[in-house]
Structures are given as C-alpha cells and as structure tokens.
Scaffold this motif. Structure first.
Motif, PDB file in Angstrom:
ATOM      1  N   PRO A 158      -4.414  -8.056   3.739  1.00 17.71           N
ATOM      2  CA  PRO A 158      -4.310  -9.518   3.700  1.00 17.71           C
ATOM      3  C   PRO A 158      -5.589 -10.120   3.095  1.00 17.71           C
ATOM      4  O   PRO A 158      -6.640  -9.479   3.084  1.00 17.71           O
ATOM      5  CB  PRO A 158      -4.173  -9.885   5.183  1.00 17.71           C
ATOM      6  CG  PRO A 158      -3.629  -8.645   5.826  1.00 17.71           C
ATOM      7  CD  PRO A 158      -4.230  -7.507   5.074  1.00 17.71           C
ATOM      8  N   ALA A 159      -5.474 -11.345   2.614  1.00 14.65           N
ATOM      9  CA  ALA A 159      -6.596 -11.981   1.903  1.00 14.65           C
ATOM     10  C   ALA A 159      -7.853 -12.028   2.770  1.00 14.65           C
ATOM     11  O   ALA A 159      -8.961 -11.790   2.289  1.00 14.65           O
ATOM     12  CB  ALA A 159      -6.194 -13.377   1.475  1.00 14.65           C
ATOM     13  N   ALA A 186      -5.072  -3.604  -0.774  1.00 14.26           N
ATOM     14  CA  ALA A 186      -3.728  -4.136  -0.504  1.00 14.26           C
ATOM     15  C   ALA A 186      -3.678  -4.664   0.931  1.00 14.26           C
ATOM     16  O   ALA A 186      -2.711  -4.488   1.654  1.00 14.26           O
ATOM     17  CB  ALA A 186      -2.677  -3.050  -0.718  1.00 14.26           C
ATOM     18  N   VAL A 244      -4.764  -8.174  -9.665  1.00 15.92           N
ATOM     19  CA  VAL A 244      -3.358  -8.079 -10.047  1.00 15.92           C
ATOM     20  C   VAL A 244      -2.598  -9.196  -9.346  1.00 15.92           C
ATOM     21  O   VAL A 244      -2.734  -9.388  -8.144  1.00 15.92           O
ATOM     22  CB  VAL A 244      -2.737  -6.734  -9.637  1.00 15.92           C
ATOM     23  CG1 VAL A 244      -1.269  -6.689 -10.032  1.00 15.92           C
ATOM     24  CG2 VAL A 244      -3.492  -5.580 -10.246  1.00 15.92           C
ATOM     25  N   ALA A 304      -4.993  -8.522  -3.142  1.00 21.69           N
ATOM     26  CA  ALA A 304      -5.056  -9.588  -2.139  1.00 21.69           C
ATOM     27  C   ALA A 304      -5.393 -10.908  -2.816  1.00 21.69           C
ATOM     28  O   ALA A 304      -6.228 -10.953  -3.718  1.00 21.69           O
ATOM     29  CB  ALA A 304      -6.111  -9.261  -1.078  1.00 21.69           C
ATOM     30  N   PRO A 305      -4.740 -11.999  -2.384  1.00 14.56           N
ATOM     31  CA  PRO A 305      -5.008 -13.308  -3.007  1.00 14.56           C
ATOM     32  C   PRO A 305      -6.329 -13.878  -2.508  1.00 14.56           C
ATOM     33  O   PRO A 305      -6.375 -14.822  -1.733  1.00 14.56           O
ATOM     34  CB  PRO A 305      -3.806 -14.148  -2.558  1.00 14.56           C
ATOM     35  CG  PRO A 305      -3.240 -13.469  -1.373  1.00 14.56           C
ATOM     36  CD  PRO A 305      -3.640 -12.036  -1.424  1.00 14.56           C
ATOM     37  N   GLY A 318       0.808  -1.212   0.000  1.00 17.45           N
ATOM     38  CA  GLY A 318       0.000   0.000   0.000  1.00 17.45           C
ATOM     39  C   GLY A 318       0.842   1.263   0.000  1.00 17.45           C
ATOM     40  O   GLY A 318       0.583   2.216  -0.754  1.00 17.45           O
TER      41      GLY A 318
HETATM   42  N1  LIG Z   1      -0.947  -9.535  -6.209  1.00 16.81           N
HETATM   43  C1  LIG Z   1       0.331  -9.373  -6.078  1.00 16.81           C
HETATM   44  O1  LIG Z   1       1.052  -9.459  -7.023  1.00 16.81           O
HETATM   45  C2  LIG Z   1       0.869  -9.070  -4.700  1.00 16.81           C
HETATM   46  C3  LIG Z   1       2.215  -8.704  -4.495  1.00 16.81           C
HETATM   47  C4  LIG Z   1       2.615  -8.422  -3.196  1.00 16.81           C
HETATM   48  C5  LIG Z   1       1.692  -8.513  -2.139  1.00 16.81           C
HETATM   49  N2  LIG Z   1       0.417  -8.911  -2.395  1.00 16.81           N
HETATM   50  C6  LIG Z   1      -0.636  -8.980  -1.395  1.00 16.81           C
HETATM   51  O2  LIG Z   1      -0.934  -7.663  -0.947  1.00 16.81           O
HETATM   52  C7  LIG Z   1      -1.328  -7.681   0.400  1.00 16.81           C
HETATM   53  C8  LIG Z   1      -0.487  -6.709   1.175  1.00 16.81           C
HETATM   54  O3  LIG Z   1       0.852  -7.115   1.188  1.00 16.81           O
HETATM   55  P1  LIG Z   1       1.908  -6.382   2.144  1.00 16.81           P
HETATM   56  O4  LIG Z   1       3.236  -6.973   1.908  1.00 16.81           O
HETATM   57  O5  LIG Z   1       1.740  -4.907   1.978  1.00 16.81           O
HETATM   58  O6  LIG Z   1       1.345  -6.822   3.566  1.00 16.81           O
HETATM   59  P2  LIG Z   1       1.429  -6.041   4.947  1.00 16.81           P
HETATM   60  O7  LIG Z   1       1.126  -7.016   5.998  1.00 16.81           O
HETATM   61  O8  LIG Z   1       2.701  -5.271   4.975  1.00 16.81           O
HETATM   62  O9  LIG Z   1       0.228  -4.967   4.855  1.00 16.81           O
HETATM   63  C9  LIG Z   1      -1.111  -5.264   5.047  1.00 16.81           C
HETATM   64  C10 LIG Z   1      -1.800  -4.040   5.612  1.00 16.81           C
HETATM   65  O10 LIG Z   1      -3.209  -4.257   5.610  1.00 16.81           O
HETATM   66  C11 LIG Z   1      -3.718  -3.786   6.825  1.00 16.81           C
HETATM   67  N3  LIG Z   1      -5.004  -4.400   7.102  1.00 16.81           N
HETATM   68  C12 LIG Z   1      -5.260  -5.604   7.685  1.00 16.81           C
HETATM   69  N4  LIG Z   1      -6.597  -5.790   7.737  1.00 16.81           N
HETATM   70  C13 LIG Z   1      -7.183  -4.701   7.189  1.00 16.81           C
HETATM   71  C14 LIG Z   1      -8.547  -4.302   6.978  1.00 16.81           C
HETATM   72  N5  LIG Z   1      -9.564  -5.059   7.360  1.00 16.81           N
HETATM   73  N6  LIG Z   1      -8.781  -3.114   6.394  1.00 16.81           N
HETATM   74  C15 LIG Z   1      -7.757  -2.309   6.010  1.00 16.81           C
HETATM   75  N7  LIG Z   1      -6.457  -2.624   6.207  1.00 16.81           N
HETATM   76  C16 LIG Z   1      -6.180  -3.816   6.775  1.00 16.81           C
HETATM   77  C17 LIG Z   1      -2.630  -4.090   7.842  1.00 16.81           C
HETATM   78  O11 LIG Z   1      -2.804  -3.334   9.002  1.00 16.81           O
HETATM   79  C18 LIG Z   1      -1.384  -3.721   7.051  1.00 16.81           C
HETATM   80  O12 LIG Z   1      -1.078  -2.361   7.165  1.00 16.81           O
HETATM   81  C19 LIG Z   1      -1.219  -9.130   0.851  1.00 16.81           C
HETATM   82  O13 LIG Z   1      -2.491  -9.727   0.735  1.00 16.81           O
HETATM   83  C20 LIG Z   1      -0.275  -9.756  -0.166  1.00 16.81           C
HETATM   84  O14 LIG Z   1      -0.529 -11.123  -0.371  1.00 16.81           O
HETATM   85  C21 LIG Z   1      -0.003  -9.146  -3.654  1.00 16.81           C
END
Ligand SMILES: NC(=O)c1ccc[n+]([C@@H]2O[C@H](COP(=O)([O-])OP(=O)(O)OC[C@H]3O[C@@H](n4cnc5c(N)ncnc54)[C@H](O)[C@@H]3O)[C@@H](O)[C@H]2O)c1
Ligand SMILES: NC(=O)c1ccc[n+]([C@@H]2O[C@H](COP(=O)([O-])OP(=O)(O)OC[C@H]3O[C@@H](n4cnc5c(N)ncnc54)[C@H](O)[C@@H]3O)[C@@H](O)[C@H]2O)c1
Lengths: 207, 207
Positions: free
Chosen positions: A150-151, A148, A188, A173-174, A91
C-alpha cells in the motif's frame, strides 16, 4: 547518449527479435520491426543506430547480432537478482509471472508485513518480514526491488531496500518515493496503459 | 497526426499537471514537465504543439488549459466502461486499483471460468461466467476489456469481448491475439518495465 524514448522501445524490438530467432528467421527489415513497436521505419533505423547497428539496404538487419547488441545495451547479458515487497494480489501475480525469468530477472526474496504471510512459500521462496529486508538484500546481493505494498508503506520499504544495497526500484504503489541520487526509481501506473488505449479507441487519428 | 511516442507521454504530463492543480499552481514550464517524463524540454514543447498548445515564453503553460486539452485528446472527458476477464491474482489487483477510477475508467463487469468464483463479489461487482461475456458487454455498453487470464484462454475471451462490442483490449496474457481491424489491442508486459530499469541501473549513459 541514448534518448529515453529509444530505450523504452528496445525491449519491444527484443521481444519480436526473440520470436524471429525461434522461427529461425535470419534477417529482418526495419519495416517489420516498426510495425511491432508502433513507430515508423525511419525511427527504427534511428533507434538502432544508437547501438552502432546498421542494416544492409535491401537485406535488413542480422537478427542474432541485433539480439546480442540489445541484450548488452539493456544489461540483459547478466542475471538480475530481484526482491518483491508486498505479497498481496499484485505481488503474487508478479512472483508467478514467467515473463521475468525469461529475461533473466530472478525473484530471490519476498517480504511482507502481514505476520500470517511470513514463513509461507510462493514458488519455492519463503516470505520474510520487512525487518529482514536490509540484511537479506545485502547477503544475497540483490540489485532490484519491486514495491507492491500500500502507498503508506512504500517509502519505508524503499529505504530498507536502499540500505541493503538495491540500486533500482520498480514502484507500483501510488506514492512518490524519495531515494538517494544513485538509485533509479521507475514508477508503473497501469492506468497510463488504459489512457493510451482510450486514445486509440476514441478514434483520434495518429501517425 | 500525433506520433505514438507523444501519445505515450501525454498521460505522464497529465499526472503531473493534476498534481499541480491540487497544489493550485497556475502555470508550468516545459522544463518542469520534461523532468517528470524523462525527456528534454524541447520534446515537451514539440509534444504539446500537437495539441495546438503553445506556452508563453518566460511564463510557461496554463495548467488548467493543458489539463483540459490533454484529457480531451486522450478521450478522458468521457466515462469508459470496462470489463475484466480472469479474476486471479492480477485481475483482483486491477479491480481494486484506485488509479483506474480516478481517470474515469469504471470497472463494470467481471468474468471468470472458475465455477467457485462465479457469483462471488469484488468491490460490489458480481463475477459472471465467461458464457455471459457477449450479452453483458452488449447490454452494459462496455467499450474496453482487460484480459488477465492464462495464455490459453486469451484468444477465446478476446473473441467474446469483441462479439459483444468492445473496441479496445488491454492484454496481460502472454499470447498474441487476432482481432478485427476496428479493435485496438494494447499488450502489457511488465518485464519491459524491468528491462528499462535494468538499462538505467547498469549505468549506461543516456541523454
Ligand atoms: N501501479 C499500478 O498500476 C497498480 C495496479 C494495481 C495495484 N497497484 C498498487 O499496488 C499495491 C498492491 O496492490 P494489491 O491489490 O496487491 O494490494 P493488497 O492489499 O492485496 O496487497 C498489499 C500487500 O502489502 C503488504 N504490506 C503492507 N504493508 C507492508 C510493508 N510495510 N512491507 C511489506 N509489505 C506490506 C500487505 O500485507 C499485503 O500483502 C497497492 O498500493 C495498489 O494501489 C498499483
Ligand atoms: N503481462 C504482464 O506483465 C503480466 C504480469 C503478471 C501476470 N501476467 C499474466 O496474467 C495472467 C494472470 O496471472 P495471475 O497470476 O493472475 O494468474 P491466476 O492463475 O492467479 O489467475 C488466472 C485467472 O483466470 C481465470 N481463467 C482461466 N480461464 C479463463 C477463461 N477462459 N475466462 C476467464 N477467466 C479464466 C482463472 O480461473 C483465474 O481466476 C497470466 O496469463 C499471467 O501470465 C502478466
């Protein structure tokens, strides 16, 4: 009716055309555009014909006209107001990415569930709690949401965004989201980019 | 000769086919695959014909056979050893993303120019300085590099990766890289995903 494969190439053509505009290049050939999008020149001509745009044989396409046509077609002749939910690593990288603002996508609101993040600021925008999503999306007339989180939280966040009035969601999110028919979701998965790269690196011959 | 548009759809089919495998679905129709990739069923049949794969009319395609064929085609029947340069917001999100490991992309080395980050660990991998890129890529036989640095450092990092023996680069930095012909570069620009989403949200009718 513009096919999906054509739609996904238009931003690639636009990126190059904007570079040509900066270099004060007035016309461009379909061959030159073909090489930036990784297709053949006939496909470029076909793609651009959907926009009613026909180049002049031997001269090429008018760069300025094409830029305007593609921007209209992609809806980039207007400003898009965007919300991002989940201000973790991904994010934060998205909030800071200058590529969004250059294409008139303006990040107007940030939401996170972590109490320690709520109330802090990134790039001048204050992070709010997820309970504020619906009201803020409505009050600020936001049309696109980026997820962005968690799933496990993605579906709940999507529902709040849609309640507030968002009609487009970019989901990192996956998780598979269930949304009403009038809402468009684009998923994405960056591992897809790696898979395509692996295809070319492993030397399989292509067109 | 497989066209680029076909190559970019294969990972989408694969993602769905893997979900069907988990659900113990034995066969799948071209219509069902078409809906996940956003194209029509005729295009799916055309795409899969490049793999020498022909479904049986009325029955569909054998899921297990298709998974194997697409994985072979994408080079996913082997392990890919990956380096990431630039461990800021984006780099950290990529290191933690489980989607890479599920497709046999294993992040083996991390590099950053910030002395405060060098020596720290993410997911069990120690961050090294950029002066180690060439030696480490060679010693650990890494074939793919991901660049998540600021634009100004991207070219230098690309050269070090290529010196070490990398043949594929996924570039997130907003900079055009110059690399030898034997190296494939794929640029990722997430604003393109937003532009495609904006096209659908703005209601333009499509195929
Ligand atoms: N699709 C892709 O290519 C790809 C690539 C990288 C990461 N991701 C996915 O993106 C997501 C984020 O990854 P990351 O490395 O930034 O993880 P991260 O743990 O650093 O960040 C997740 C954020 O989401 C927040 N959060 C949790 N629950 C929430 C809710 N209900 N409402 C709003 N915010 C909430 C957390 O507080 C945290 O700040 C994960 O699901 C990861 O699998 C996807
Ligand atoms: N293409 C896209 O869609 C997209 C999206 C988001 C961000 N980005 C780009 O990705 C890059 C990273 O973004 P971010 O938000 O993570 O930035 P960031 O500032 O948080 O991280 C950059 C990291 O690169 C490191 N670095 C600087 N010079 C280096 C060098 N020579 N070698 C190795 N590491 C070096 C820094 O120490 C830092 O850790 C930026 O260029 C940004 O524009 C692209």
């Amino acid at each position: 009716h513009i096919p999906e494969a054509t739609v996904s190439r238009l931003p690639l053509y636009l990126r190059s055309l904007l570079e040509f505009t900066e270099q004060r290049v007035a016309t461009v050939s379909s061959e030159r555009l073909a090489s930036v999008a990784g297709v053949n020149a006939a496909k470029v001509r076909k793609d651009l014909s959907y926009l009613g745009s026909y180049g002049t044989r031997g001269v090429g396409y008018d760069v300025e006209y094409l830029v305007r046509r593609i921007q209209e077609q992609l809806g980039l002749d207007q400003d898009w107001r965007v919300a991002i939910a989940g201000l973790g690593n991904l994010g934060r990288a998205l909030v800071n990415y200058r590529g969004f603002g250059e294409r008139r996508f303006s990040v107007e609101a940030l939401f996170d569930a972590d109490a320690a993040k709520v109330g802090t600021e990134i790039n001048g925008v204050v992070i709010q709690g997820t309970e504020d999503i619906e009201r803020t999306v409505r009050e600020r007339d936001l049309s696109i949401g980026i997820i962005a989180t968690p799933a496990g939280s993605a579906q709940d966040v999507a529902e709040r965004l849609v309640e507030g009035g968002v009609t487009g969601i970019l989901n990192f999110a996956p998780a598979v989201l269930t949304v009403p028919d009038h809402v468009r979701v684009r998923k994405v998965d960056l591992s897809i980019e790696l898979q395509i790269l692996a295809f070319y690196v492993s030397g399989t011959v292509t067109e």
